[in-house]
Design a protein around this motif. Structure first.
Motif: not given
Length: 207
Positions: A186-192
């Motif tokens: 989820x953190x990666x998704x938000x950053x993307x």
């Protein structure tokens, strides 16, 4: 502002994912929580639901168990209910988005259990689907108070199958492999998403 639609079938871990997204700094609009408010004493949906199903209102609030008994397995009754509740839920969501736009929030989350079923993907910039193995889903759901295999079967019958949701999603988030992995994804998704430009809620749209 990027609008991320968060969805998943019953028992897939969507509530846990939504809580994690809040921890990551994303405001989350919870469609289920909105419906709870609409059904509570003084809620905007109470009188409208009572007009459809008089016996489901007790002490000024909608008895959700009684309402479920009126609509589960009855498509026509469910459509009548949705015609009342969906516009109210949409209005609440629009007000939420306007507040976020005024605050210039980069990524907001719309937590919508029946996102694909209600064509909600048209109202978001990207969709994240939470998913878990069927055996784990069933174990989670049947552990809930009052849940039975028949009730679960009725609920699943009106939901888009998990395999279809995963195919249509922009992001798939597994929730059966530990919370750390779920949070990391989820953190990666938000950053993307922060590096993307939203199209559903354009800067020119009146907030």
């Amino acid at each position: 502002m990027i609008i991320l639609g968060l969805t998943g079938s019953i028992g897939m871990g969507k509530s846990t994912a939504a809580a994690m997204l809040r921890r990551l700094g994303c405001p989350v609009h919870d469609a289920d929580a909105t419906v709870h408010r609409l059904y509570a004493k003084g809620g905007k949906a109470v009188a409208l639901v009572q007009a459809l199903f008089p016996d489901v209102v007790q002490n000024g609030a909608v008895d959700r168990s009684a309402l479920a008994a009126c609509v589960l397995g009855k498509p026509d009754a469910l459509k009548r209910l949705e015609a009342v509740v969906h516009p109210l839920t949409r209005a609440d969501a629009d007000a939420f988005l306007k507040r976020c736009a005024r605050r210039r929030v980069p990524v907001v989350v719309m937590d919508i259990p029946l996102l694909f079923e209600t064509k909600g993907e048209r109202r978001v910039d990207a969709v994240a689907v939470v998913s878990a193995p069927p055996w784990l889903q069933r174990q989670r759901v049947l552990a809930r108070p009052g849940m039975t295999p028949d009730k679960l079967a009725n609920i699943l019958a009106r939901q888009v199958p998990d395999r279809v949701k995963r195919r249509r999603a922009d992001f798939v988030v597994p929730t059966g492999l530990g919370r750390y992995l779920t949070l990391s994804l989820l953190r990666r998704i938000v950053l993307a998403l922060k590096n993307r430009r939203g199209h559903v809620w354009s800067p020119a749209r009146k907030a």
